[in-house]
Each structure stands twice: as C-alpha cells, then as structure tokens.
Design an enzyme around this catalytic site. Structure first.
Site, short mmCIF file in Angstrom:
data_model
loop_
_atom_site.label_atom_id
_atom_site.label_comp_id
_atom_site.label_asym_id
_atom_site.label_seq_id
_atom_site.Cartn_x
_atom_site.Cartn_y
_atom_site.Cartn_z
N HIS A 197 19.71 26.33 -12.32
CA HIS A 197 20.65 27.35 -12.67
C HIS A 197 20.14 28.82 -12.67
CE1 HIS A 197 23.08 24.01 -14.75
NE2 HIS A 197 21.74 23.60 -15.33
N LYS B 178 0.78 -1.26 0.02
CA LYS B 178 -0.06 -0.01 0.02
C LYS B 178 0.71 1.32 0.13
CE LYS B 178 -4.02 -0.01 0.66
NZ LYS B 178 -5.02 0.17 -0.40
N THR C 16 -3.45 -5.21 0.73
CA THR C 16 -3.09 -4.03 1.00
C THR C 16 -3.72 -3.07 2.05
OG1 THR C 16 -3.93 -2.86 -1.00
CG2 THR C 16 -2.01 -4.06 -1.43
#
Length: 297
Positions: free
Chosen positions: A246, A12, A57
């Site tokens: 950057h 899960k 799950t």
C-alpha cells in the site's frame, strides 16, 4: 485411541552452491540454493530411531554439489529432475524425492564498454525457482519466480467494495499499485525449453500488470495467469500470491505544501495478501507436485 505417524519426509535444506564453468576464457556462473527431501518407508527412524533406511542429509547435500559438475546446470528444472531421478531410481528404499531450487541471477560487469569475461554484478530483481517431484505416480515440474517487485503509479482503482461500520478506506479511481509477486506454474509436459519459457512468462506477467486498467489486484492476477496459460498450452496450473504494498497519500498540506497524488507513505504492514489459482479443466492430476519441503520453491 492410537497415535500414528502421518506424512513425513526428510532432507537437507538450503545448500548454497555456486557453479563456475571455466572451460573457456569467458566463464559462466550459476548461483543456486538447493533443498532436497526424500520420501519412503522411514517410519522406523521416527518411531524407534532405526536409521538403516536413512540416506544422511549430508549425503544429499554432497550429491547436489557433485551433480552441478557431473550433470551440469543448463536449467534449474533439468538439474532438479536429474537430482530427483537419482535419489528415486538409484537409492533404495527412496520412493519419492522433492527438489526445491532458488536461482540468484548475475549480470556481467561492463568494463570499457565490453562485457567482462569473469566479473559479474548481482542482479537485484526476482529469484527464479523450480520444484521437482519424482515418485511412483510420475515426474512433476513447477517453475516459478518470487520477489518480483512491481509498481505502477496509475492505472489502478479500488471502489465499489463492501462497507460496514468498521470501514474507513476511501474509494479511489487512481492509485499506486505495487506488489512483490510470487508465481508458480505447473508443467504438464517435460518436453520444454525451460530457459526460453521462463523469460516469456515473466514478460507476459509484467505486461499484464502494466497495461491492464486494474479494478482490483485480484483482477490483475487473473489476467496475469490467463495470459501465461493462453500462451503455453503445456502449463496446466498457475498459482499466484501478491501482497498489496500500500502507498497512502502523505499529508503535507499541514506544511503548506500541496500534494496531488505525488508524495506517498509506503506502508510495509499490515498489507492485503491476494492469492489465486488458475487451472485448466482438463489438467492432469498434480499428484504430490505441490507438497512442499522447505517451501522455498
């Protein structure tokens, strides 16, 4: 030719759990995102749909919630160990468990100069992470942080690099350096004060970023990882990932305004992505410690 089932796991992902400790007038909060993944003889589930070995799950999710109360969350590393040990040692036929945890930090609201007992403000810095693996080969803990946004306005260079016919980047000996650091470190011991080690590691990395006259982001990562491993002998391995955020000088000269390294365009993409792994030459085997599930920690 035969087709076989390779590595597999199931679990899960991203159970959002907020645990409030209300045992006294001053409450405490832990805000977690928990992923569980189980490993074992689950081939029949994939090949013929046989679920007899499969712990749902949903059950894994419920266990994660219940353990925040029954076991507590003194640290996310210990909580992950408790959860993984439960699945491996108490649930047949589970042979291995991977627990990934993100922790979102809160700080107390200050009212009339005093910290409030039950009101917090979400802290906007990094996310603390832990990944715990328990299987027949041992128990492994990886601590970490991600999205630690760092910027320094000088003290960084980039020059002397390889050039070819496609190179347009100018050399510089004074630039802005910024990143959103993703760092993970593997422990070789479980006898660790998890909550004390974490802020020290973060402070060491920030110090190296700030104070090193950096000739490249690669060099900065090396110094960050080295500082951590020199401070803590029980850290066997450090993995670092740093996007180079950057900042380019913006041309305001066309408007009659001088720009002496003071106004920049912050580019979000494309960006350089710098990665490094530091490991002790006598480090114990990592086993399945780095085999991810959701990849959140």
């Amino acid at each position: 030719m035969a087709i076989i089932l390779g590595d597999n796991q199931y679990g899960k992902a991203e159970s959002r759990i907020v645990r409030i400790v209300r045992d006294s007038p001053r409450h405490e909060i832990r805000d977690l995102n928990v992923t569980t993944a189980l490993r074992g003889p689950f081939e029949p589930a994939y090949l013929v749909g046989d679920q007899s070995n499969v712990l749902p799950t949903d059950t894994q999710k419920n266990t994660a919630y219940a353990f925040t109360k029954s076991k507590g969350v003194e640290s996310i590393e210990q909580y992950g160990l408790d959860l993984a040990r439960h699945f491996v040692h108490e649930i047949d036929p589970v042979e291995g468990a991977r627990i990934e945890i993100e922790e979102f930090a809160w700080e107390r609201a200050v009212v009339d100069g005093t910290e409030h007992d039950h009101t917090w403000l979400r802290k906007g810095q990094e996310v603390r992470t832990a990944a715990v693996t328990v299987d027949s080969s041992g128990e492994y803990v990886i601590g970490g942080l991600k999205d630690l946004v760092l910027l320094k306005s000088t003290g960084s260079e980039f020059a002397g690099f390889l050039k070819d016919e496609y190179t347009t980047l100018p050399e510089t000996h004074d630039r802005v350096m910024a990143t959103a650091l993703d760092a993970k470190w593997r422990f070789s011991s479980l006898d660790v004060d998890w909550n004390a080690v974490y802020p020290t590691i973060k402070a060491l990395m920030v110090t190296e970023f700030a104070t090193l006259q950096s000739l490249a982001l690669q060099q900065t990562l090396w110094h960050m990882g080295t500082a951590v491993m020199e401070e803590f002998p029980f850290i066997a391995e450090v993995r670092l990932k740093a996007p180079n955020k950057h900042h380019f000088d913006y041309d305001i000269g066309r408007f009659g305004v001088e720009n002496h390294g003071e106004v920049f365009f912050a580019s979000d993409r494309a960006y350089g992505l710098i990665e490094a792994t530091l490991i002790r030459d006598d480090a114990p085997p990592a086993g399945e410690a780095w085999r991810a599930s959701a990849g959140l920690a």
